[in-house]
Write a protein that holds these residues in place. Structure first.
Motif, PDB file in Angstrom:
ATOM      1  N   UNK A  10      17.682  -3.166  -8.872  1.00 37.82           N
ATOM      2  CA  UNK A  10      17.349  -1.779  -9.154  1.00 37.82           C
ATOM      3  C   UNK A  10      16.129  -1.306  -8.378  1.00 37.82           C
ATOM      4  N   UNK A  11      16.105   0.002  -8.143  1.00 40.24           N
ATOM      5  CA  UNK A  11      14.929   0.703  -7.652  1.00 40.24           C
ATOM      6  C   UNK A  11      14.406   1.562  -8.801  1.00 40.24           C
ATOM      7  N   UNK A  12      13.107   1.502  -9.034  1.00 40.19           N
ATOM      8  CA  UNK A  12      12.498   2.373 -10.033  1.00 40.19           C
ATOM      9  C   UNK A  12      11.340   3.130  -9.402  1.00 40.19           C
ATOM     10  N   UNK A  13      11.245   4.401  -9.751  1.00 44.42           N
ATOM     11  CA  UNK A  13      10.147   5.244  -9.282  1.00 44.42           C
ATOM     12  C   UNK A  13       9.465   5.817 -10.515  1.00 44.42           C
ATOM     13  N   UNK A  14       8.148   5.610 -10.602  1.00 49.10           N
ATOM     14  CA  UNK A  14       7.420   6.005 -11.810  1.00 49.10           C
ATOM     15  C   UNK A  14       6.159   6.787 -11.447  1.00 49.10           C
ATOM     16  N   UNK A  15       5.816   7.720 -12.318  1.00 52.45           N
ATOM     17  CA  UNK A  15       4.680   8.603 -12.095  1.00 52.45           C
ATOM     18  C   UNK A  15       3.710   8.511 -13.268  1.00 52.45           C
ATOM     19  N   UNK A  16       2.423   8.480 -12.942  1.00 57.46           N
ATOM     20  CA  UNK A  16       1.409   8.411 -13.992  1.00 57.46           C
ATOM     21  C   UNK A  16       1.239   9.776 -14.656  1.00 57.46           C
ATOM     22  N   UNK A  17       1.138   9.746 -15.976  1.00 58.16           N
ATOM     23  CA  UNK A  17       0.847  10.948 -16.756  1.00 58.16           C
ATOM     24  C   UNK A  17      -0.665  10.993 -16.979  1.00 58.16           C
ATOM     25  N   UNK A  18      -1.386  11.928 -16.343  1.00 58.56           N
ATOM     26  CA  UNK A  18      -2.854  11.920 -16.400  1.00 58.56           C
ATOM     27  C   UNK A  18      -3.421  11.995 -17.817  1.00 58.56           C
ATOM     28  N   UNK A  19      -2.699  12.660 -18.705  1.00 59.12           N
ATOM     29  CA  UNK A  19      -3.210  12.885 -20.049  1.00 59.12           C
ATOM     30  C   UNK A  19      -3.550  11.584 -20.770  1.00 59.12           C
ATOM     31  N   UNK A  20      -2.645  10.607 -20.699  1.00 56.75           N
ATOM     32  CA  UNK A  20      -2.852   9.368 -21.448  1.00 56.75           C
ATOM     33  C   UNK A  20      -2.710   8.111 -20.590  1.00 56.75           C
ATOM     34  N   UNK A  21      -2.640   8.294 -19.248  1.00 64.31           N
ATOM     35  CA  UNK A  21      -2.532   7.163 -18.320  1.00 64.31           C
ATOM     36  C   UNK A  21      -1.243   6.354 -18.499  1.00 64.31           C
ATOM     37  N   UNK A  22      -0.254   6.952 -19.150  1.00 62.33           N
ATOM     38  CA  UNK A  22       1.039   6.281 -19.270  1.00 62.33           C
ATOM     39  C   UNK A  22       1.860   6.551 -18.013  1.00 62.33           C
ATOM     40  N   UNK A  23       3.015   5.891 -17.891  1.00 64.41           N
ATOM     41  CA  UNK A  23       3.854   6.045 -16.710  1.00 64.41           C
ATOM     42  C   UNK A  23       5.259   6.447 -17.134  1.00 64.41           C
ATOM     43  N   UNK A  24       5.760   7.542 -16.543  1.00 57.94           N
ATOM     44  CA  UNK A  24       7.106   8.012 -16.857  1.00 57.94           C
ATOM     45  C   UNK A  24       8.041   7.717 -15.689  1.00 57.94           C
ATOM     46  N   UNK A  25       9.298   7.470 -15.991  1.00 54.89           N
ATOM     47  CA  UNK A  25      10.286   7.117 -14.975  1.00 54.89           C
ATOM     48  C   UNK A  25      10.892   8.365 -14.352  1.00 54.89           C
ATOM     49  N   UNK A  26      10.841   8.436 -13.025  1.00 58.35           N
ATOM     50  CA  UNK A  26      11.449   9.535 -12.280  1.00 58.35           C
ATOM     51  C   UNK A  26      12.840   9.170 -11.780  1.00 58.35           C
ATOM     52  N   UNK A  27      13.032   7.875 -11.482  1.00 58.98           N
ATOM     53  CA  UNK A  27      14.324   7.404 -10.972  1.00 58.98           C
ATOM     54  C   UNK A  27      14.513   5.963 -11.388  1.00 58.98           C
ATOM     55  N   UNK A  28      15.726   5.639 -11.800  1.00 62.24           N
ATOM     56  CA  UNK A  28      16.077   4.277 -12.203  1.00 62.24           C
ATOM     57  C   UNK A  28      17.535   4.074 -11.827  1.00 62.24           C
ATOM     58  N   UNK A  29      17.776   3.350 -10.740  1.00 61.70           N
ATOM     59  CA  UNK A  29      19.153   3.213 -10.293  1.00 61.70           C
ATOM     60  C   UNK A  29      19.412   1.973  -9.474  1.00 61.70           C
ATOM     61  N   UNK A  30      20.674   1.598  -9.388  1.00 60.99           N
ATOM     62  CA  UNK A  30      21.122   0.450  -8.591  1.00 60.99           C
ATOM     63  C   UNK A  30      21.347   0.919  -7.159  1.00 60.99           C
ATOM     64  N   UNK A  31      20.789   0.207  -6.203  1.00 62.48           N
ATOM     65  CA  UNK A  31      20.942   0.541  -4.787  1.00 62.48           C
ATOM     66  C   UNK A  31      21.400  -0.719  -4.057  1.00 62.48           C
ATOM     67  N   UNK A  32      22.563  -0.675  -3.432  1.00 59.70           N
ATOM     68  CA  UNK A  32      23.066  -1.859  -2.743  1.00 59.70           C
ATOM     69  C   UNK A  32      23.857  -2.758  -3.678  1.00 59.70           C
ATOM     70  N   UNK A  33      24.552  -3.722  -3.071  1.00 55.74           N
ATOM     71  CA  UNK A  33      25.401  -4.620  -3.856  1.00 55.74           C
ATOM     72  C   UNK A  33      24.948  -6.072  -3.811  1.00 55.74           C
ATOM     73  N   UNK A  34      24.060  -6.394  -2.874  1.00 55.38           N
ATOM     74  CA  UNK A  34      23.689  -7.796  -2.725  1.00 55.38           C
ATOM     75  C   UNK A  34      22.263  -8.100  -3.114  1.00 55.38           C
ATOM     76  N   UNK A  35      21.580  -7.179  -3.775  1.00 54.27           N
ATOM     77  CA  UNK A  35      20.189  -7.401  -4.147  1.00 54.27           C
ATOM     78  C   UNK A  35      19.253  -6.589  -3.265  1.00 54.27           C
ATOM     79  N   UNK A  36      18.355  -5.855  -3.892  1.00 50.73           N
ATOM     80  CA  UNK A  36      17.402  -5.029  -3.155  1.00 50.73           C
ATOM     81  C   UNK A  36      16.251  -5.905  -2.671  1.00 50.73           C
ATOM     82  N   UNK A  37      15.873  -5.753  -1.409  1.00 48.27           N
ATOM     83  CA  UNK A  37      14.842  -6.611  -0.820  1.00 48.27           C
ATOM     84  C   UNK A  37      13.534  -5.883  -0.536  1.00 48.27           C
ATOM     85  N   UNK A  38      13.578  -4.552  -0.367  1.00 50.33           N
ATOM     86  CA  UNK A  38      12.345  -3.845  -0.038  1.00 50.33           C
ATOM     87  C   UNK A  38      12.489  -2.373  -0.378  1.00 50.33           C
TER      88      UNK A  38
END
Length: 352
Positions: A92-120
């Motif tokens: 999977x590839x995940x993209x996350x953004x910090x929420x300044x209010x409480x320093x938590x992190x919210x997910x912007x993208x969560x998805x499978x990319x490729x079929x043989x394992x993501x390397x970079x």
């Protein structure tokens, strides 16, 4: 001047992790650090001055960031906010953004990319928008672009297979092991350098910044031959790094391999860029074999001016390299590169 940087954690772990650390990346400002590990955690650190001493203070933790080991990280340019991308053995590839209010992190993208394992995964230079490139073991490279005011909509805008024409000797598909963007903020054309599990290093460019990016291989000239695989290691490529270009008339690309080799090549442009066609003359300026005591080299990275390269390997050393002022490569007569530092961290916490 050397700066002694100390890490301080919240949970007593010397590194903020409970297992093997796979990657760490500094933000574009140099004031934040992010690390990832087999323990599936992503740890965020902030650089602070504490009683005259520079310290990276642990400021956040993303628990169970992936369902398997987290292997690679990338920061977006700070003009887009505090955004990190990660990939893991869960494919999977995940993209996350910090929420300044409480320093938590919210997910912007969560998805499978490729079929043989993501390397970079790597964010593009800021002039191309909030965009990432991903590589996978199936030989595919994909680019995704964010849209919407909150960057919560991601669309695939490019896809190509840079290893398709490379022979594996057995007919099996060749994987892309790593990638890096041309970091120049003045470049109007997107360019990527990629390493493969056969040892070849390839360079591709896009035709433009449309809704659908069309990518093509660059034509590389080296020692009288013309192909798209002018740089070849004797083992799988572990990392590639495209140097920042500060007023130079050429590009610098470094690559490392499991066979213990470290290469630096100059790329001189040939003629003007044309649609679907870019040519470079590739000149080796450093071809180091066994430089980390004949151990695997895992990570390489340039400084902000592209004048110093750092490398780390299984021998436990961090080495830095700079261009020699007097020594030349015997074949090309170009000034070669030499090792200027060899550091051995004292313990696991120093390795960060």
């Amino acid at each position: 001047m050397d700066v002694d940087v100390v890490l301080e954690t919240q949970d007593g772990q010397p590194s903020g992790h409970g297992s093997l650390i796979h990657d760490l990346q500094l933000s574009s400002t140099g004031k934040r650090l992010v690390s990832c590990s087999t323990d599936r955690r992503i740890v965020i650190w902030d650089l602070e001055d504490v009683k005259g001493k520079q310290k990276f203070i642990q400021s956040g933790v993303i628990e169970n960031a992936h369902s398997a080991s987290v292997t690679k990280l990338s920061w977006a340019h700070h003009s887009y906010g505090q955004i990190i991308a990660s990939c893991g053995l869960d494919n999977k590839i995940k993209i996350q953004q910090e929420v300044p209010r409480d320093k938590s992190w919210k997910t912007l993208f969560d998805g499978v990319v490729g079929t043989g394992g993501v390397t970079d995964v790597k964010f593009a230079p800021r002039q191309f928008g909030l965009k990432i490139a991903t590589a996978s073991h199936d030989g595919g490279v994909k680019t995704l672009l964010a849209s919407g005011s909150d960057f919560d909509q991601w669309q695939q805008v490019g896809q190509f297979e840079p290893t398709k024409k490379i022979s594996s000797g057995g007919g099996q598909r060749i994987g892309v092991t790593c990638l890096d963007w041309n970091p120049s903020t003045l470049e109007e054309r997107e360019m990527l350098v990629m390493g493969t599990d056969t040892g070849a290093v390839v360079i591709w460019a896009s035709e433009g910044q449309g809704i659908r990016d069309k990518w093509f291989p660059m034509t590389l000239h080296k020692e009288g031959s013309i192909n798209t695989e002018a740089i070849e290691h004797g083992g799988a490529v572990t990392d590639v790094a495209w140097a920042p270009s500060i007023g130079r008339g050429y590009q610098l690309i470094a690559s490392s391999s499991k066979d213990g080799s470290l290469f630096i090549h100059k790329l001189y442009p040939i003629g003007e860029y044309a649609k679907g066609h870019v040519e470079f003359n590739v000149v080796p300026v450093f071809e180091g074999l066994g430089v980390h005591n004949h151990n695997n080299i895992w990570r390489i990275s340039w400084n902000l001016t592209g004048t110093t390269l750092a490398s780390s390997g299984d021998d436990g050393y961090i080495m830095t390299w700079q261009q020699s002022l007097t020594d030349t490569n015997e074949k090309t007569k170009e000034l070669t590169w030499r090792r200027v530092q060899c550091l051995q961290p004292k313990n696991a916490s120093d390795m960060i």
